[in-house]
Every structure is written in structure tokens, then in C-alpha cells.
Design a protein around this motif. Structure first.
Motif, PDB file in Angstrom:
ATOM      1  N   ALA A  23       0.842  -1.204   0.000  1.00 34.80           N
ATOM      2  CA  ALA A  23       0.000   0.000   0.000  1.00 34.80           C
ATOM      3  C   ALA A  23       0.873   1.249   0.000  1.00 34.80           C
ATOM      4  CB  ALA A  23      -0.930   0.000   1.210  1.00 34.80           C
ATOM      5  N   ALA A  24       1.925   1.250   0.802  1.00 34.01           N
ATOM      6  CA  ALA A  24       2.833   2.403   0.852  1.00 34.01           C
ATOM      7  C   ALA A  24       3.517   2.616  -0.495  1.00 34.01           C
ATOM      8  CB  ALA A  24       3.872   2.199   1.956  1.00 34.01           C
ATOM      9  N   PRO A 124       4.084   7.306   3.727  1.00 35.45           N
ATOM     10  CA  PRO A 124       4.494   6.005   3.163  1.00 35.45           C
ATOM     11  C   PRO A 124       5.993   5.722   3.314  1.00 35.45           C
ATOM     12  CG  PRO A 124       3.062   7.139   1.638  1.00 35.45           C
ATOM     13  CD  PRO A 124       3.361   8.097   2.728  1.00 35.45           C
ATOM     14  N   LEU A 125       6.840   6.738   3.151  1.00 35.43           N
ATOM     15  CA  LEU A 125       8.280   6.519   3.309  1.00 35.43           C
ATOM     16  C   LEU A 125       8.636   6.156   4.748  1.00 35.43           C
ATOM     17  CD1 LEU A 125       9.889   9.286   1.084  1.00 35.43           C
ATOM     18  CD2 LEU A 125       9.916   6.825   0.714  1.00 35.43           C
ATOM     19  N   ILE A 126       8.046   6.865   5.699  1.00 33.24           N
ATOM     20  CA  ILE A 126       8.297   6.554   7.111  1.00 33.24           C
ATOM     21  C   ILE A 126       7.789   5.153   7.442  1.00 33.24           C
ATOM     22  CG2 ILE A 126       7.688   7.193   9.478  1.00 33.24           C
ATOM     23  CD1 ILE A 126       7.653  10.134   8.482  1.00 33.24           C
ATOM     24  N   THR A 127       6.637   4.788   6.904  1.00 30.83           N
ATOM     25  CA  THR A 127       6.078   3.452   7.154  1.00 30.83           C
ATOM     26  C   THR A 127       6.999   2.373   6.631  1.00 30.83           C
ATOM     27  OG1 THR A 127       3.833   4.328   7.061  1.00 30.83           O
ATOM     28  CG2 THR A 127       4.091   1.955   6.757  1.00 30.83           C
ATOM     29  N   ILE A 128       7.489   2.529   5.421  1.00 22.79           N
ATOM     30  CA  ILE A 128       8.401   1.528   4.854  1.00 22.79           C
ATOM     31  C   ILE A 128       9.667   1.428   5.697  1.00 22.79           C
ATOM     32  CG2 ILE A 128       9.902   1.018   2.881  1.00 22.79           C
ATOM     33  CD1 ILE A 128       7.622   2.091   1.100  1.00 22.79           C
ATOM     34  N   LEU A 129      10.207   2.560   6.113  1.00 22.55           N
ATOM     35  CA  LEU A 129      11.406   2.554   6.947  1.00 22.55           C
ATOM     36  C   LEU A 129      11.162   1.823   8.265  1.00 22.55           C
ATOM     37  CD1 LEU A 129      14.307   3.616   7.436  1.00 22.55           C
ATOM     38  CD2 LEU A 129      13.243   5.606   8.508  1.00 22.55           C
ATOM     39  N   ASP A 155      -4.595   5.731   5.390  1.00 25.53           N
ATOM     40  CA  ASP A 155      -4.229   6.678   4.327  1.00 25.53           C
ATOM     41  C   ASP A 155      -4.652   6.132   2.967  1.00 25.53           C
ATOM     42  OD1 ASP A 155      -3.038   8.868   3.034  1.00 25.53           O
ATOM     43  OD2 ASP A 155      -1.090   7.881   2.923  1.00 25.53           O
ATOM     44  N   PHE A 156      -4.444   4.849   2.750  1.00 23.63           N
ATOM     45  CA  PHE A 156      -4.850   4.208   1.492  1.00 23.63           C
ATOM     46  C   PHE A 156      -6.364   4.328   1.283  1.00 23.63           C
ATOM     47  CE2 PHE A 156      -5.819   0.530  -1.200  1.00 23.63           C
ATOM     48  CZ  PHE A 156      -4.884   0.699  -2.200  1.00 23.63           C
ATOM     49  N   ILE A 157      -7.127   4.057   2.336  1.00 20.53           N
ATOM     50  CA  ILE A 157      -8.581   4.169   2.263  1.00 20.53           C
ATOM     51  C   ILE A 157      -8.995   5.619   2.027  1.00 20.53           C
ATOM     52  CG2 ILE A 157     -10.724   3.922   3.587  1.00 20.53           C
ATOM     53  CD1 ILE A 157      -9.366   1.425   4.886  1.00 20.53           C
TER      54      ILE A 157
END
Length: 161
Positions: A23-24, A124-129, A155-157
Motif C-alpha cells: 500500500a505504501a 508512506p516513506l516513514i512506514t516503509i522505513l 491513508d490508502f482508504i
């Protein structure tokens, strides 16, 4: 605890992490790819005062631009520059149909609304990290990774709606 049950829970956690990373990545790709660019006449600029109902009684103004195809939020400084301009150029993202950037017709400077920047790139970048750190330090960032997984799905929703 039964080892098969523990293994099942672990795989559910892994699937949720993979879903969150996908999703990110989709959100980041949607933000980076420019999409369709439109140049439309500005029909209206709406200024709305947002008030906070707290002890301080603070408020701020938000600005929204209306065109033939879209209506979208812009920054206050950009809204003040629009006054003499008749047309605006903006880009619609390919996956979520969000305005990625906007600019004045005669300007090369692209503006990005702050909520779109946070929603489409920063979160999304922070989530992936954090999820990559969760793979390395499993138990130490378990709660933090769960919180960001929930945030990225929310966020995706939000972007889908």
C-alpha cells in the motif's frame, strides 16, 4: 501456547506487513508519477475559516480552487498569487485521482499541498522505513510498526475515497 497457533499468528503479522508495504509503495508511485496535466480556467477561489474549539480559540484559513474539472485545496500564499491569473495548471495522479501539484499558467514553480505531501510521500516513506526496521528489531518496534501499518491502511482508504 501451541506452536502451530504461534506460527499462524506470525504469518498473519507478516502478511499485514507485506500488505502495508505494498500500500505504501502504491501511494508513493501514485505521488511520483505525474499523471494527466490539465490547464483550466479558475472559476472560483473559496476562503474558509477553520476554527478550533479549544481554550485558545485558534483558527486558520484554508483555500480551495474551483476549476471546470476539479476542486482542490491550495496554500494561502498560492491563493494570494492567483488573483490576477485566469488559468491554473495541475496534475491528477493516475491511481487515486488526487491533485499532485499545481502551478500558475506562466510559472515554472510547482506547488504541492501540504496534506498531499504528507499523505502521498512522507507517511508512506516513514512506514516503509519502520517496517524494514521491524524486520531487523522484531520485538523492539512491534507497537510502532503496528501503528504505522494502521496509519498507512487508513491513508490508502482515505485516498480511495
Amino acid at each position: 501456547m501451541d506452536s502451530s497457533k504461534l506460527k499462524k499468528e506470525f504469518t498473519l503479522t507478516q502478511w499485514f506487513q507485506v500488505l502495508s508495504i505494498l500500500a505504501a509503495l502504491m501511494i508513493i508511485i501514485d505521488f511520483i508519477i505525474p499523471g494527466k496535466v490539465y490547464t483550466d480556467p479558475i472559476l472560483n477561489i473559496k476562503k474558509e475559516r477553520q476554527q478550533y474549539y479549544n481554550a485558545a480559540g485558534n483558527s486558520h484559513s484554508s483555500y480551495k480552487v474551483f476549476t471546470e474539472r476539479e476542486d482542490f485545496n491550495v496554500s494561502g500564499s498560492f491563493a494570494k498569487q492567483i488573483k490576477d491569473v485566469e488559468k491554473i495548471t495541475y496534475s491528477i495522479s493516475p491511481l487515486f485521482n488526487e491533485v499532485n501539484y499545481y502551478s500558475l499558467i506562466d510559472s515554472e514553480k510547482r506547488n504541492v499541498y501540504s496534506l498531499r505531501l504528507v499523505s502521498g510521500l512522507a507517511l508512506p516513506l516513514i512506514t516503509i522505513l519502520i517496517l524494514l526496521l521491524a524486520i531487523r528489531y522484531k520485538k523492539r518496534v512491534e507497537i510502532l510498526s503496528f501503528v504505522f501499518q494502521v496509519l498507512i491502511i487508513a491513508d490508502f482508504i482515505y485516498l480511495l475515497l
